[in-house]
Design an enzyme around this catalytic site. Structure first.
Site, PDB file in Angstrom:
ATOM      1  N   CYS A  45       0.859  -1.181   0.000  1.00 50.08           N
ATOM      2  CA  CYS A  45       0.000   0.000   0.000  1.00 50.08           C
ATOM      3  C   CYS A  45       0.900   1.237   0.000  1.00 50.08           C
ATOM      4  O   CYS A  45       1.806   1.343   0.835  1.00 50.08           O
ATOM      5  CB  CYS A  45      -0.899  -0.005   1.231  1.00 50.08           C
ATOM      6  SG  CYS A  45      -1.868   1.515   1.414  1.00 50.08           S
ATOM      7  N   ASP A  52      -0.364  -5.821   0.318  1.00 52.99           N
ATOM      8  CA  ASP A  52      -1.629  -6.075  -0.366  1.00 52.99           C
ATOM      9  C   ASP A  52      -1.454  -7.359  -1.167  1.00 52.99           C
ATOM     10  O   ASP A  52      -0.377  -7.615  -1.727  1.00 52.99           O
ATOM     11  CB  ASP A  52      -1.987  -4.931  -1.313  1.00 52.99           C
ATOM     12  CG  ASP A  52      -2.444  -3.681  -0.573  1.00 52.99           C
ATOM     13  OD1 ASP A  52      -3.148  -3.815   0.437  1.00 52.99           O
ATOM     14  OD2 ASP A  52      -2.095  -2.576  -1.018  1.00 52.99           O
ATOM     15  N   VAL A  67       5.414 -13.900 -24.195  1.00 53.19           N
ATOM     16  CA  VAL A  67       6.250 -13.535 -23.049  1.00 53.19           C
ATOM     17  C   VAL A  67       6.794 -14.816 -22.420  1.00 53.19           C
ATOM     18  O   VAL A  67       6.070 -15.808 -22.278  1.00 53.19           O
ATOM     19  CB  VAL A  67       5.481 -12.671 -22.025  1.00 53.19           C
ATOM     20  CG1 VAL A  67       4.341 -13.428 -21.376  1.00 53.19           C
ATOM     21  CG2 VAL A  67       6.422 -12.111 -20.974  1.00 53.19           C
ATOM     22  N   GLU A  68       8.080 -14.802 -22.105  1.00 55.83           N
ATOM     23  CA  GLU A  68       8.717 -15.958 -21.475  1.00 55.83           C
ATOM     24  C   GLU A  68       8.270 -15.986 -20.015  1.00 55.83           C
ATOM     25  O   GLU A  68       8.332 -14.974 -19.316  1.00 55.83           O
ATOM     26  CB  GLU A  68      10.240 -15.825 -21.630  1.00 55.83           C
ATOM     27  CG  GLU A  68      11.016 -17.068 -21.263  1.00 55.83           C
ATOM     28  CD  GLU A  68      11.215 -17.212 -19.778  1.00 55.83           C
ATOM     29  OE1 GLU A  68      10.944 -18.320 -19.260  1.00 55.83           O
ATOM     30  OE2 GLU A  68      11.616 -16.232 -19.128  1.00 55.83           O
ATOM     31  N   SER A  69       7.801 -17.136 -19.546  1.00 53.74           N
ATOM     32  CA  SER A  69       7.114 -17.215 -18.261  1.00 53.74           C
ATOM     33  C   SER A  69       8.007 -16.908 -17.061  1.00 53.74           C
ATOM     34  O   SER A  69       7.546 -16.319 -16.085  1.00 53.74           O
ATOM     35  CB  SER A  69       6.444 -18.575 -18.086  1.00 53.74           C
ATOM     36  OG  SER A  69       7.398 -19.614 -18.110  1.00 53.74           O
ATOM     37  N   HIS A  86      -3.948  -0.598  -6.016  1.00 55.36           N
ATOM     38  CA  HIS A  86      -4.374  -1.795  -6.753  1.00 55.36           C
ATOM     39  C   HIS A  86      -4.570  -1.491  -8.234  1.00 55.36           C
ATOM     40  O   HIS A  86      -4.147  -2.267  -9.099  1.00 55.36           O
ATOM     41  CB  HIS A  86      -5.691  -2.344  -6.195  1.00 55.36           C
ATOM     42  CG  HIS A  86      -5.676  -2.691  -4.747  1.00 55.36           C
ATOM     43  ND1 HIS A  86      -4.535  -2.899  -4.007  1.00 55.36           N
ATOM     44  CD2 HIS A  86      -6.701  -2.897  -3.897  1.00 55.36           C
ATOM     45  CE1 HIS A  86      -4.857  -3.214  -2.765  1.00 55.36           C
ATOM     46  NE2 HIS A  86      -6.175  -3.213  -2.672  1.00 55.36           N
ATOM     47  N   GLU A  87      -5.232  -0.385  -8.509  1.00 57.24           N
ATOM     48  CA  GLU A  87      -5.531  -0.022  -9.895  1.00 57.24           C
ATOM     49  C   GLU A  87      -4.250   0.202 -10.697  1.00 57.24           C
ATOM     50  O   GLU A  87      -4.134  -0.219 -11.854  1.00 57.24           O
ATOM     51  CB  GLU A  87      -6.401   1.250  -9.926  1.00 57.24           C
ATOM     52  CG  GLU A  87      -7.756   1.095  -9.266  1.00 57.24           C
ATOM     53  CD  GLU A  87      -7.771   1.300  -7.739  1.00 57.24           C
ATOM     54  OE1 GLU A  87      -8.881   1.370  -7.183  1.00 57.24           O
ATOM     55  OE2 GLU A  87      -6.694   1.383  -7.098  1.00 57.24           O
TER      56      GLU A  87
END
Length: 147
Positions: A45, A52, A67-69, A86-87
């Site tokens: 936060c 969070d 994308v390579e994991s 969060h957003e």
């Protein structure tokens, strides 16, 4: 496009800005959906510094690259000590993937666990899902507490 992290011992990046994402050529020409699920995503936060937690689901239809994991895992892990709302975390992850990978389509669901008694779910997508690609429900129920 040699992946930087694949097959290497890799420390967690210090923050999302310095984390590098690796992309490799898409091995298929037909459209298909890729799903990454991160049920233990963590950030901080920006006001209180408290942790969070979220369950992230990233769906995308690749174009020229995927994308390579492992690099994605390290990128997501770099948020552990990153302070953001969060957003900002949810949309920022999606926007970075779209800007760098340039998929046909991408969506993200950020299902954040409650703090202060309020769960926050954040959703973003790059546009309308392409026709003919199966896009399943993300499968994460709304927060119900103990009930």
């Amino acid at each position: 496009m040699d992946p930087k992290y694949l097959g290497q011992h890799s420390a967690l990046p210090a923050d999302p800005q310095t984390a590098e994402l690796d992309y490799v050529p898409n091995p298929r020409s037909s459209p298909y959906l890729v799903r990454f699920t991160a049920p233990e995503f963590t950030s901080l936060c920006p006001v209180t510094g408290q942790p969070d937690f979220a369950h992230l689901v990233i769906d995308y239809v690749p174009a020229a690259t995927i994308v390579e994991s492992k690099s994605l895992k390290l990128f997501l892990g770099s948020f552990r000590n990153h302070a953001a709302f969060h957003e900002d975390c949810t949309v920022g992850i999606a926007e970075r993937l779209v800007a760098e990978m340039q998929p046909v389509w991408l969506r993200i669901g950020g299902y954040w666990y409650p703090r202060g008694g309020i769960p926050i779910d954040v959703f973003w997508q790059s546009g309308v899902a392409p026709a003919g690609v199966w896009v399943p429900d993300q499968g994460v129920p709304g927060y119900r507490g103990r009930g």
